[in-house]
Design a protein around this motif. Sequence first.
Motif, PDB file in Angstrom:
ATOM      1  N   MET A 302     -15.154   3.290  -6.564  1.00 16.43           N
ATOM      2  CA  MET A 302     -16.410   3.928  -6.195  1.00 16.43           C
ATOM      3  C   MET A 302     -16.151   4.877  -5.043  1.00 16.43           C
ATOM      4  O   MET A 302     -15.217   4.693  -4.250  1.00 16.43           O
ATOM      5  N   CYS A 303     -17.000   5.874  -4.947  1.00 16.19           N
ATOM      6  CA  CYS A 303     -16.891   6.869  -3.890  1.00 16.19           C
ATOM      7  C   CYS A 303     -18.288   7.368  -3.568  1.00 16.19           C
ATOM      8  O   CYS A 303     -19.116   7.535  -4.476  1.00 16.19           O
ATOM      9  N   ALA A 304     -18.545   7.600  -2.293  1.00 17.02           N
ATOM     10  CA  ALA A 304     -19.866   8.099  -1.906  1.00 17.02           C
ATOM     11  C   ALA A 304     -20.166   9.406  -2.622  1.00 17.02           C
ATOM     12  O   ALA A 304     -19.285  10.247  -2.818  1.00 17.02           O
ATOM     13  N   LYS A 305     -21.406   9.567  -3.031  1.00 17.34           N
ATOM     14  CA  LYS A 305     -21.796  10.791  -3.735  1.00 17.34           C
ATOM     15  C   LYS A 305     -21.773  11.979  -2.779  1.00 17.34           C
ATOM     16  O   LYS A 305     -22.113  11.866  -1.602  1.00 17.34           O
ATOM     17  N   GLU A 306     -21.409  13.094  -3.334  1.00 17.81           N
ATOM     18  CA  GLU A 306     -21.277  14.318  -2.547  1.00 17.81           C
ATOM     19  C   GLU A 306     -22.618  14.887  -2.109  1.00 17.81           C
ATOM     20  O   GLU A 306     -22.678  15.817  -1.289  1.00 17.81           O
ATOM     21  N   ASP A 307     -23.719  14.338  -2.627  1.00 18.04           N
ATOM     22  CA  ASP A 307     -25.042  14.818  -2.208  1.00 18.04           C
ATOM     23  C   ASP A 307     -25.558  14.079  -0.976  1.00 18.04           C
ATOM     24  O   ASP A 307     -26.677  14.322  -0.524  1.00 18.04           O
ATOM     25  N   PHE A 308     -24.729  13.152  -0.449  1.00 17.09           N
ATOM     26  CA  PHE A 308     -25.074  12.381   0.759  1.00 17.09           C
ATOM     27  C   PHE A 308     -26.396  11.619   0.606  1.00 17.09           C
ATOM     28  O   PHE A 308     -27.153  11.465   1.556  1.00 17.09           O
ATOM     29  N   SER A 309     -26.626  11.152  -0.604  1.00 18.35           N
ATOM     30  CA  SER A 309     -27.846  10.386  -0.890  1.00 18.35           C
ATOM     31  C   SER A 309     -27.735   8.936  -0.449  1.00 18.35           C
ATOM     32  O   SER A 309     -28.713   8.190  -0.493  1.00 18.35           O
ATOM     33  N   GLY A 310     -26.524   8.541  -0.049  1.00 18.63           N
ATOM     34  CA  GLY A 310     -26.309   7.160   0.336  1.00 18.63           C
ATOM     35  C   GLY A 310     -25.929   6.272  -0.835  1.00 18.63           C
ATOM     36  O   GLY A 310     -25.734   5.065  -0.659  1.00 18.63           O
ATOM     37  N   THR A 311     -25.824   6.857  -2.026  1.00 18.26           N
ATOM     38  CA  THR A 311     -25.399   6.113  -3.199  1.00 18.26           C
ATOM     39  C   THR A 311     -23.979   6.524  -3.575  1.00 18.26           C
ATOM     40  O   THR A 311     -23.365   7.336  -2.889  1.00 18.26           O
ATOM     41  N   HIS A 312     -23.459   5.951  -4.661  1.00 23.82           N
ATOM     42  CA  HIS A 312     -22.053   6.131  -5.008  1.00 23.82           C
ATOM     43  C   HIS A 312     -21.845   6.557  -6.459  1.00 23.82           C
ATOM     44  O   HIS A 312     -22.673   6.262  -7.330  1.00 23.82           O
TER      45      HIS A 312
END
Length: 338
Positions: A302-312
């Motif tokens: 898993m990796c943090a989403k690039e939209d910085f939504s706090g999800t992965h």
Amino acid sequence: MDKQKKIWIASGSGLIVLLILIYWLFFSSFASVKKETYVYIDEDDTPDSVYHKLDLTAHPSQMIGLKTCATLLQYSKHVHPGRYQVSEIGSLRLLRNLRGGRQAPVKLVIPVVHTIDNLAARLSEQLESDSATLAQAFKNEALLRPLDVDTATTACLFIPNTYEVYWNITPKQLLERMKKEHDSFWTPARRQQASAAGLTPDEAYTLASIVEQESANEKERPMIAGMYLNRLHQGMKLQADPTVKFALKNFSLRRILINHLSVNSPYNTYQHEGLPIGPICIPSLNAIKSVLNYAHHNYIYMCAKEDFSGTHNFASTYEEHTANARRYAEALNQRGVK
């Protein structure tokens, strides 16, 4: 009006005045304010020091009533430490509570915090014991051993919730109370859930602490728990960034770099296989339940989403994960996050 009638009227008036006076001295509201008010009696307090503390919140008349009751009931021989409510009750009831040691319980909140020292500091705001005393007790092997925990797993005793305790509860008594709450929380059904995931209750709690720090998105946490369990079951290293932050004791890090991964610590899951030796925070109930009710899937990355939504973004292959990580790294670079 005849003399006899006048006597009856005078007697009746006197009785009314006496009843009013009794009510005013012993039964009307003791505190001068309507909000909830408490007095804190320490071990070394004397009757005079108690009166001084009470006088700060009392109606003047109520102190007269309270001291009268104290003399009649020999309060000087029955001073008990504790936290006592002084609002919305009269001086007689207050004195009986003080004399009998009938404390008003504290609603003790076990918060989500990073370290045992943080926990001690927060609990000291609600209890008589100071943070240093609590922290020392939470790291005392002699106190912990009978509770089936050690200095690395003390946090496992603290199930986040609100509990009623007395303000002057001792650190030892607090640990024993938390052990009871721990055992009550870990019902046979929950133990079976943990076992089905290949975990003991303490291991489930430790994994929940990682899940807690990985995401504030409660709906996503079962997915994260499932991903880490897949890694555990396949013998892969967890490589959880929050464990590196804990090992470094630097919780403000926004980006884990290569040089951070070399920290020598049993909590560094980039270096050591399996779970760390203990929790990296006090996790929320949501995080614990997310581990017990983890999502079943095939993801191992898993990796943090690039939209910085706090999800992965989750991935089942390293190629997918590399692509996800590249997008996130580029987004960090664009924002100048180091």
